[in-house]
Design a protein around this motif. Structure first.
Motif, PDB file in Angstrom:
ATOM      1  N   THR A 147     -60.784  -1.106 -75.489  1.00  0.00           N
ATOM      2  CA  THR A 147     -60.479   0.062 -74.664  1.00  0.00           C
ATOM      3  C   THR A 147     -59.051   0.011 -74.159  1.00  0.00           C
ATOM      4  O   THR A 147     -58.355   1.029 -74.128  1.00  0.00           O
ATOM      5  N   TRP A 184     -56.813   6.038 -77.224  1.00  0.00           N
ATOM      6  CA  TRP A 184     -56.235   5.214 -76.155  1.00  0.00           C
ATOM      7  C   TRP A 184     -55.233   6.002 -75.323  1.00  0.00           C
ATOM      8  O   TRP A 184     -55.249   5.941 -74.091  1.00  0.00           O
ATOM      9  N   ARG A 187     -57.002   8.093 -72.940  1.00  0.00           N
ATOM     10  CA  ARG A 187     -57.519   7.321 -71.798  1.00  0.00           C
ATOM     11  C   ARG A 187     -56.408   7.029 -70.797  1.00  0.00           C
ATOM     12  O   ARG A 187     -56.619   7.135 -69.577  1.00  0.00           O
TER      13      ARG A 187
END
Length: 207
Positions: A147, A184, A187
């Motif tokens: 993550t 990513w 995020r």
């Protein structure tokens, strides 16, 4: 109050504005025009030994130069920089990778495209792309099952590496090739108090 010397389209300066926002730190912004030579003026050269932005002027009048150094200075004692020595070294390794492998290879083609010089510099762009794609592939592989870059939490490693990567398409990179990077970046940009490169442009797009 802190004072940040930056320029409007600088990805390295953008990193600092993001972290200042996420830390809730007030600051005065001094935006320089690089095209007009503002970074070569004597007053700026006195605080920036490399004659480039960003520069963070501390409240006591001391300047901090280079984006990675400024990020590290601001992030000390915050959740954005781990206390653990090994994890901190991991963050540093991504800061070094970003500057050595990503930043120049992405930023230079972007500048050439933005200023209408791309058609005359195709060989140079191809050379930067060759190195840049190799770096992006390494980053994408790392993110394939992760993550975040370090310790499964958002740190200045993610902040620093994501800025120029998120602008790579402006330099002719085919970023649809990198699904891991795309998710990513989304995020990262979804983190609390993240700010866009040009806030007024983002606001206008929402109208």
């Amino acid at each position: 109050m802190l004072r940040l010397y930056d320029s409007r389209l600088s990805g390295n300066s953008w990193k600092i504005r993001i972290l200042l926002s996420q830390l809730g730190l007030p600051y005065e912004r001094v935006t320089l025009d690089i095209g007009k030579g503002d970074t070569h003026e004597p007053d700026f050269r006195a605080i920036s030994r490399f004659e480039r932005v960003p520069v963070l002027m501390l409240e006591d009048g001391r300047p901090v130069v280079e984006s990675g150094a400024i990020l590290l200075y601001l992030a000390q004692g915050t959740p954005y920089l781990p206390d653990d020595g090994y994890l901190r070294a991991e963050v540093l390794s991504w800061l070094f990778f970003e500057q050595a492998d990503l930043q120049k290879n992405i930023a230079t083609p972007r500048v050439l495209h933005l200023y209408g010089m791309a058609d005359d510099r195709q060989q140079d762009i191809a050379r930067f792309h060759a190195e840049g794609y190799l770096a992006l592939e390494k980053l994408d592989r790392w993110l394939h099952e992760r993550t975040w870059l370090v310790d499964e939490r958002y740190t200045i490693a993610d902040l620093a590496a994501s800025t120029y990567v998120s602008l790579a398409a402006q330099g002719g990179y085919a970023m649809s090739r990198f699904a891991g990077i795309g998710a990513w970046v989304t995020r990262v940009q979804g983190q609390p108090r993240w700010v866009p490169l040009i806030p007024e442009a983002a606001a206008a797009s929402e109208l």
